[in-house]
Design a protein around this motif. Sequence first.
Motif, PDB file in Angstrom:
ATOM      1  N   SER A   5     -11.615 -21.177  15.965  1.00  0.00           N
ATOM      2  CA  SER A   5     -10.564 -22.090  15.632  1.00  0.00           C
ATOM      3  C   SER A   5      -9.809 -21.922  17.052  1.00  0.00           C
ATOM      4  O   SER A   5     -10.322 -21.608  17.982  1.00  0.00           O
ATOM      5  N   THR A   6      -8.848 -23.020  17.043  1.00  0.00           N
ATOM      6  CA  THR A   6      -8.040 -23.102  18.413  1.00  0.00           C
ATOM      7  C   THR A   6      -6.902 -22.271  18.573  1.00  0.00           C
ATOM      8  O   THR A   6      -6.032 -22.187  19.716  1.00  0.00           O
ATOM      9  N   LEU A   7      -6.782 -21.227  17.919  1.00  0.00           N
ATOM     10  CA  LEU A   7      -5.923 -19.911  18.059  1.00  0.00           C
ATOM     11  C   LEU A   7      -6.151 -19.338  19.351  1.00  0.00           C
ATOM     12  O   LEU A   7      -7.090 -19.339  19.730  1.00  0.00           O
ATOM     13  N   THR A   8      -4.919 -19.076  19.973  1.00  0.00           N
ATOM     14  CA  THR A   8      -4.870 -18.558  21.177  1.00  0.00           C
ATOM     15  C   THR A   8      -4.911 -16.863  21.051  1.00  0.00           C
ATOM     16  O   THR A   8      -4.445 -16.483  19.816  1.00  0.00           O
ATOM     17  N   THR A   9      -4.885 -16.010  21.952  1.00  0.00           N
ATOM     18  CA  THR A   9      -4.611 -14.730  21.873  1.00  0.00           C
ATOM     19  C   THR A   9      -3.334 -14.201  21.522  1.00  0.00           C
ATOM     20  O   THR A   9      -3.154 -13.065  21.457  1.00  0.00           O
ATOM     21  N   GLU A  10      -2.597 -15.079  21.675  1.00  0.00           N
ATOM     22  CA  GLU A  10      -1.168 -15.013  21.409  1.00  0.00           C
ATOM     23  C   GLU A  10      -0.663 -15.343  19.891  1.00  0.00           C
ATOM     24  O   GLU A  10       0.586 -14.947  19.469  1.00  0.00           O
ATOM     25  N   ASP A  11      -1.626 -15.931  19.087  1.00  0.00           N
ATOM     26  CA  ASP A  11      -1.303 -16.347  17.935  1.00  0.00           C
ATOM     27  C   ASP A  11      -1.780 -15.275  16.745  1.00  0.00           C
ATOM     28  O   ASP A  11      -2.713 -14.603  16.797  1.00  0.00           O
ATOM     29  N   PRO A  12      -0.991 -15.053  15.588  1.00  0.00           N
ATOM     30  CA  PRO A  12      -1.399 -14.357  14.554  1.00  0.00           C
ATOM     31  C   PRO A  12      -2.647 -15.136  13.813  1.00  0.00           C
ATOM     32  O   PRO A  12      -2.478 -16.385  13.971  1.00  0.00           O
ATOM     33  N   VAL A  13      -3.483 -14.403  13.023  1.00  0.00           N
ATOM     34  CA  VAL A  13      -4.368 -14.892  12.335  1.00  0.00           C
ATOM     35  C   VAL A  13      -4.323 -14.592  11.010  1.00  0.00           C
ATOM     36  O   VAL A  13      -4.015 -13.430  10.365  1.00  0.00           O
ATOM     37  N   LEU A  14      -4.553 -15.409  10.096  1.00  0.00           N
ATOM     38  CA  LEU A  14      -4.558 -15.495   8.691  1.00  0.00           C
ATOM     39  C   LEU A  14      -5.782 -15.387   8.026  1.00  0.00           C
ATOM     40  O   LEU A  14      -6.382 -16.451   8.168  1.00  0.00           O
ATOM     41  N   LEU A  15      -6.124 -14.334   7.406  1.00  0.00           N
ATOM     42  CA  LEU A  15      -7.183 -14.239   6.906  1.00  0.00           C
ATOM     43  C   LEU A  15      -7.160 -14.117   5.254  1.00  0.00           C
ATOM     44  O   LEU A  15      -6.173 -13.529   4.745  1.00  0.00           O
ATOM     45  N   VAL A  16      -8.060 -14.693   4.490  1.00  0.00           N
ATOM     46  CA  VAL A  16      -8.113 -14.618   3.192  1.00  0.00           C
ATOM     47  C   VAL A  16      -9.343 -13.737   2.476  1.00  0.00           C
ATOM     48  O   VAL A  16     -10.504 -14.449   3.175  1.00  0.00           O
ATOM     49  N   GLN A  17      -9.504 -13.028   1.770  1.00  0.00           N
ATOM     50  CA  GLN A  17     -10.683 -12.450   1.357  1.00  0.00           C
ATOM     51  C   GLN A  17     -10.791 -12.702  -0.001  1.00  0.00           C
ATOM     52  O   GLN A  17     -10.057 -12.410  -0.934  1.00  0.00           O
ATOM     53  N   LEU A  18     -11.907 -13.173  -0.631  1.00  0.00           N
ATOM     54  CA  LEU A  18     -12.441 -13.301  -1.762  1.00  0.00           C
ATOM     55  C   LEU A  18     -13.617 -12.249  -1.985  1.00  0.00           C
ATOM     56  O   LEU A  18     -14.400 -12.314  -1.058  1.00  0.00           O
TER      57      LEU A  18
END
Length: 271
Positions: A5-18
Amino acid sequence: MPNVSTLTTEDPVLLVQLTDSHLFADADGSLLGLNTAQSLQRVIERVRAEQPQIDLLLATGDLTQDGSVAAYQRFRQLTEPLSANARWIPGNHDAWPSMLEATVQSRLLEQVVDIGNWRITLLRSNVYKKSHGYLDDTELQLLVNSLSEAPDRHHLIALHHHPVEVGCEWIESIGLHNANAFWGVLERFPQVKALLWGHIHQPFDQQQKGVRLLASPSTCVQFTPASRDFSVSSEAPGYRWLRLQPDGTLDTGVSRVDNFVFEPDYSANNY
């Protein structure tokens, strides 16, 4: 290892687990009396309502019950509306050749993902035609390499089988059989912040040696917590979300579908 993704190291990351969807080639296939495709569809609808922007979707094993290519294709089709980068790992009910065929020319089976300030490593703990898990030398070496190559990132490790006891007597024997070797690797790398798994069809959230230990409900039937023998509850299917913070902390929760009525049919015990 490129970011997904284009997230930087300063951004939170949203994971979803199925996890543990147990789909069949037949869309009407059921497990203990529950139509697993319909159940997964309901969970996905809830994910869409609650998580409009998913950075990474993790499917942590037992995507199918029958190991058919058609069932994996159905899983892809059902999860496509989530519009998320995704990664899969096999569970004990999965068939690796079929997974490979169903994911050709995709990145779904890549095992290392850098995203935000985190590295996600997905391990294949399945053993052919066995219910228990085992990480062979190739997987353990992949883990060592992944951790060694990203010392400045926070790490989350995902696998199918539980590497600790979870409080269900009947399920302990079908966990990760070489958990000591696995933990022996993890103890060398303090940047490991969390472990995430499926297989046990119930939530789990504890700490061990500074590592967050997490498991999640199935998208179909649920196993009864603290049960001595095999037991399925009438609890609703669901999923887990995780928000990985840039500082290595994480927030997480479980969400289940509403208005779910189910009584397990043990006479159809095809688990």
